[in-house]
Motif scaffolding. Sequence first.
Motif, PDB file in Angstrom:
ATOM      1  N   ARG A  52      31.750  70.577  48.901  1.00  0.00           N
ATOM      2  CA  ARG A  52      30.569  69.830  49.606  1.00  0.00           C
ATOM      3  C   ARG A  52      30.730  69.486  50.825  1.00  0.00           C
ATOM      4  O   ARG A  52      31.498  68.758  51.547  1.00  0.00           O
ATOM      5  CB  ARG A  52      29.986  68.683  48.718  1.00  0.00           C
ATOM      6  CG  ARG A  52      28.798  68.153  48.904  1.00  0.00           C
ATOM      7  CD  ARG A  52      28.548  66.655  47.841  1.00  0.00           C
ATOM      8  NE  ARG A  52      28.391  67.537  46.562  1.00  0.00           N
ATOM      9  CZ  ARG A  52      27.665  67.000  45.708  1.00  0.00           C
ATOM     10  NH1 ARG A  52      26.663  66.278  45.896  1.00  0.00           N
ATOM     11  NH2 ARG A  52      27.518  67.934  44.647  1.00  0.00           N
ATOM     12  N   VAL A  53      29.827  69.521  51.513  1.00  0.00           N
ATOM     13  CA  VAL A  53      29.633  69.170  53.118  1.00  0.00           C
ATOM     14  C   VAL A  53      28.524  68.179  53.301  1.00  0.00           C
ATOM     15  O   VAL A  53      28.909  67.041  53.920  1.00  0.00           O
ATOM     16  CB  VAL A  53      29.175  70.167  54.004  1.00  0.00           C
ATOM     17  CG1 VAL A  53      28.806  69.903  55.467  1.00  0.00           C
ATOM     18  CG2 VAL A  53      29.959  71.498  54.012  1.00  0.00           C
ATOM     19  N   TRP A  54      27.314  68.151  52.315  1.00  0.00           N
ATOM     20  CA  TRP A  54      26.369  67.093  52.404  1.00  0.00           C
ATOM     21  C   TRP A  54      26.215  66.355  51.096  1.00  0.00           C
ATOM     22  O   TRP A  54      26.321  66.803  50.298  1.00  0.00           O
ATOM     23  CB  TRP A  54      25.037  67.983  52.753  1.00  0.00           C
ATOM     24  CG  TRP A  54      25.029  68.779  54.034  1.00  0.00           C
ATOM     25  CD1 TRP A  54      24.702  70.018  54.145  1.00  0.00           C
ATOM     26  CD2 TRP A  54      25.281  68.150  55.517  1.00  0.00           C
ATOM     27  NE1 TRP A  54      24.943  70.428  55.321  1.00  0.00           N
ATOM     28  CE2 TRP A  54      25.085  69.492  56.189  1.00  0.00           C
ATOM     29  CE3 TRP A  54      25.370  66.985  55.832  1.00  0.00           C
ATOM     30  CZ2 TRP A  54      25.494  69.323  57.493  1.00  0.00           C
ATOM     31  CZ3 TRP A  54      25.575  66.999  57.377  1.00  0.00           C
ATOM     32  CH2 TRP A  54      25.462  68.202  58.146  1.00  0.00           C
ATOM     33  N   GLN A  55      25.959  65.027  51.651  1.00  0.00           N
ATOM     34  CA  GLN A  55      25.437  64.280  50.248  1.00  0.00           C
ATOM     35  C   GLN A  55      24.464  65.030  49.489  1.00  0.00           C
ATOM     36  O   GLN A  55      23.589  65.490  50.214  1.00  0.00           O
ATOM     37  CB  GLN A  55      25.255  62.950  50.684  1.00  0.00           C
ATOM     38  CG  GLN A  55      26.444  62.029  50.952  1.00  0.00           C
ATOM     39  CD  GLN A  55      26.017  60.598  51.639  1.00  0.00           C
ATOM     40  OE1 GLN A  55      24.866  60.236  51.230  1.00  0.00           O
ATOM     41  NE2 GLN A  55      27.004  60.001  52.209  1.00  0.00           N
ATOM     42  N   GLU A  56      24.295  64.708  48.276  1.00  0.00           N
ATOM     43  CA  GLU A  56      23.218  65.638  47.293  1.00  0.00           C
ATOM     44  C   GLU A  56      22.112  65.251  47.726  1.00  0.00           C
ATOM     45  O   GLU A  56      21.155  66.165  47.951  1.00  0.00           O
ATOM     46  CB  GLU A  56      23.728  65.304  45.955  1.00  0.00           C
ATOM     47  CG  GLU A  56      22.708  66.163  45.031  1.00  0.00           C
ATOM     48  CD  GLU A  56      22.897  66.021  43.728  1.00  0.00           C
ATOM     49  OE1 GLU A  56      22.154  66.413  42.743  1.00  0.00           O
ATOM     50  OE2 GLU A  56      24.137  65.891  43.268  1.00  0.00           O
ATOM     51  N   GLU A  57      21.594  63.897  47.868  1.00  0.00           N
ATOM     52  CA  GLU A  57      20.254  63.456  48.355  1.00  0.00           C
ATOM     53  C   GLU A  57      20.115  63.242  49.831  1.00  0.00           C
ATOM     54  O   GLU A  57      20.959  62.605  50.367  1.00  0.00           O
ATOM     55  CB  GLU A  57      19.744  62.255  47.196  1.00  0.00           C
ATOM     56  CG  GLU A  57      18.376  62.162  47.080  1.00  0.00           C
ATOM     57  CD  GLU A  57      18.089  61.307  45.942  1.00  0.00           C
ATOM     58  OE1 GLU A  57      17.173  61.111  45.810  1.00  0.00           O
ATOM     59  OE2 GLU A  57      19.028  60.597  45.382  1.00  0.00           O
ATOM     60  N   SER A  58      18.700  63.338  49.993  1.00  0.00           N
ATOM     61  CA  SER A  58      18.274  63.251  51.496  1.00  0.00           C
ATOM     62  C   SER A  58      17.482  61.995  51.166  1.00  0.00           C
ATOM     63  O   SER A  58      16.681  61.733  50.236  1.00  0.00           O
ATOM     64  CB  SER A  58      17.638  64.400  52.004  1.00  0.00           C
ATOM     65  OG  SER A  58      18.513  65.267  52.262  1.00  0.00           O
ATOM     66  N   PHE A  59      17.270  61.217  52.470  1.00  0.00           N
ATOM     67  CA  PHE A  59      16.203  60.158  52.666  1.00  0.00           C
ATOM     68  C   PHE A  59      14.905  60.838  53.384  1.00  0.00           C
ATOM     69  O   PHE A  59      15.254  61.582  54.366  1.00  0.00           O
ATOM     70  CB  PHE A  59      16.753  58.993  53.339  1.00  0.00           C
ATOM     71  CG  PHE A  59      15.614  57.974  53.746  1.00  0.00           C
ATOM     72  CD1 PHE A  59      15.075  56.878  52.866  1.00  0.00           C
ATOM     73  CD2 PHE A  59      15.148  57.988  54.891  1.00  0.00           C
ATOM     74  CE1 PHE A  59      14.123  56.034  53.292  1.00  0.00           C
ATOM     75  CE2 PHE A  59      13.824  57.231  55.420  1.00  0.00           C
ATOM     76  CZ  PHE A  59      13.623  56.077  54.505  1.00  0.00           C
ATOM     77  N   ASP A  60      13.904  60.743  52.919  1.00  0.00           N
ATOM     78  CA  ASP A  60      12.725  61.070  53.412  1.00  0.00           C
ATOM     79  C   ASP A  60      11.507  60.207  53.409  1.00  0.00           C
ATOM     80  O   ASP A  60      11.258  59.347  52.464  1.00  0.00           O
ATOM     81  CB  ASP A  60      12.048  62.544  52.943  1.00  0.00           C
ATOM     82  CG  ASP A  60      12.012  62.429  51.464  1.00  0.00           C
ATOM     83  OD1 ASP A  60      10.934  61.934  51.013  1.00  0.00           O
ATOM     84  OD2 ASP A  60      12.888  63.077  50.794  1.00  0.00           O
ATOM     85  N   ARG A  61      10.755  59.926  54.491  1.00  0.00           N
ATOM     86  CA  ARG A  61       9.692  59.236  54.355  1.00  0.00           C
ATOM     87  C   ARG A  61       8.425  60.096  55.196  1.00  0.00           C
ATOM     88  O   ARG A  61       8.549  60.464  56.312  1.00  0.00           O
ATOM     89  CB  ARG A  61       9.829  57.925  55.354  1.00  0.00           C
ATOM     90  CG  ARG A  61       8.766  56.940  55.541  1.00  0.00           C
ATOM     91  CD  ARG A  61       9.248  55.577  56.550  1.00  0.00           C
ATOM     92  NE  ARG A  61       8.232  54.890  57.046  1.00  0.00           N
ATOM     93  CZ  ARG A  61       7.515  54.023  56.287  1.00  0.00           C
ATOM     94  NH1 ARG A  61       7.772  54.035  54.896  1.00  0.00           N
ATOM     95  NH2 ARG A  61       6.381  53.328  56.613  1.00  0.00           N
ATOM     96  N   ILE A  62       7.297  59.917  54.771  1.00  0.00           N
ATOM     97  CA  ILE A  62       6.115  60.225  55.051  1.00  0.00           C
ATOM     98  C   ILE A  62       5.558  59.213  56.386  1.00  0.00           C
ATOM     99  O   ILE A  62       5.669  58.100  56.290  1.00  0.00           O
ATOM    100  CB  ILE A  62       4.859  60.223  54.185  1.00  0.00           C
ATOM    101  CG1 ILE A  62       5.256  61.109  53.004  1.00  0.00           C
ATOM    102  CG2 ILE A  62       3.629  60.565  54.898  1.00  0.00           C
ATOM    103  CD1 ILE A  62       4.133  61.137  51.847  1.00  0.00           C
ATOM    104  N   VAL A  63       5.427  60.301  57.629  1.00  0.00           N
ATOM    105  CA  VAL A  63       5.062  59.624  58.763  1.00  0.00           C
ATOM    106  C   VAL A  63       3.692  59.242  58.958  1.00  0.00           C
ATOM    107  O   VAL A  63       2.873  60.098  58.494  1.00  0.00           O
ATOM    108  CB  VAL A  63       5.336  60.574  59.977  1.00  0.00           C
ATOM    109  CG1 VAL A  63       5.022  59.577  61.255  1.00  0.00           C
ATOM    110  CG2 VAL A  63       6.967  60.599  60.055  1.00  0.00           C
ATOM    111  N   ARG A  64       3.218  57.975  58.609  1.00  0.00           N
ATOM    112  CA  ARG A  64       1.711  57.587  58.506  1.00  0.00           C
ATOM    113  C   ARG A  64       0.811  57.605  59.697  1.00  0.00           C
ATOM    114  O   ARG A  64      -0.288  57.768  59.459  1.00  0.00           O
ATOM    115  CB  ARG A  64       1.739  56.168  57.881  1.00  0.00           C
ATOM    116  CG  ARG A  64       2.420  56.400  56.374  1.00  0.00           C
ATOM    117  CD  ARG A  64       2.365  54.952  55.662  1.00  0.00           C
ATOM    118  NE  ARG A  64       3.116  54.942  54.192  1.00  0.00           N
ATOM    119  CZ  ARG A  64       4.218  54.403  53.982  1.00  0.00           C
ATOM    120  NH1 ARG A  64       4.758  53.869  54.744  1.00  0.00           N
ATOM    121  NH2 ARG A  64       4.780  54.558  52.861  1.00  0.00           N
ATOM    122  N   ASP A  65       1.574  57.595  60.925  1.00  0.00           N
ATOM    123  CA  ASP A  65       0.409  57.631  62.065  1.00  0.00           C
ATOM    124  C   ASP A  65       1.065  57.959  63.165  1.00  0.00           C
ATOM    125  O   ASP A  65       2.553  57.900  63.269  1.00  0.00           O
ATOM    126  CB  ASP A  65      -0.363  56.308  61.904  1.00  0.00           C
ATOM    127  CG  ASP A  65       0.496  55.267  62.106  1.00  0.00           C
ATOM    128  OD1 ASP A  65       1.463  55.109  62.771  1.00  0.00           O
ATOM    129  OD2 ASP A  65      -0.027  53.966  61.510  1.00  0.00           O
TER     130      ASP A  65
END
Length: 164
Positions: free
Chosen positions: A113-126
């Motif tokens: 594995r190179v990357w952690q399994e999960e990513s953080f994502d956030r909808i940019v609201r404005d």
Amino acid sequence: MSALHDGIREKLRIRRDRLPHWQFGGSTYFVTFCSARGSLPDAALEQITKNVLYEHGRRAVIHFGSVMPDHCHLLIQPAQAPDETWHDLSLIMKSIKGVSSRRINQLLGTTGRVWQEESFDRIVRDENEFLEKLDYIWWNPVKAGLVADPRQYKFHINPLGLFE
């Protein structure tokens, strides 16, 4: 339900692993994903930059990004598919991370594995939040002590020519 609610339901998808992941068609996201190995060498950073850029204009618009030694930040907007649905952010990220993992392992003569399994994502609201995240990504190499001036950082991903 009203037609408005039906339209929102068609565009909004929510999934949960350890973190919640909300997707709303046409949205831009601030995404962070981290190395499972700590700091990666420049050859690996070059490879992930190529893999992110590959998606630009295909399944997503990459507004801006920065590949740091142990993590990556992106401002990414999934594109509309030919069937008028939106490309799935989780599938785009799975592709970026999966292909880059294989190539990085080949480049470094490693496995695993190179990357952690999960990513953080956030909808940019404005627009204000977009500019805040853009500024954060731009200055991240300076804050990390990698360069004195963000224009010196060679692993920014800038297909739209921002900051030029």
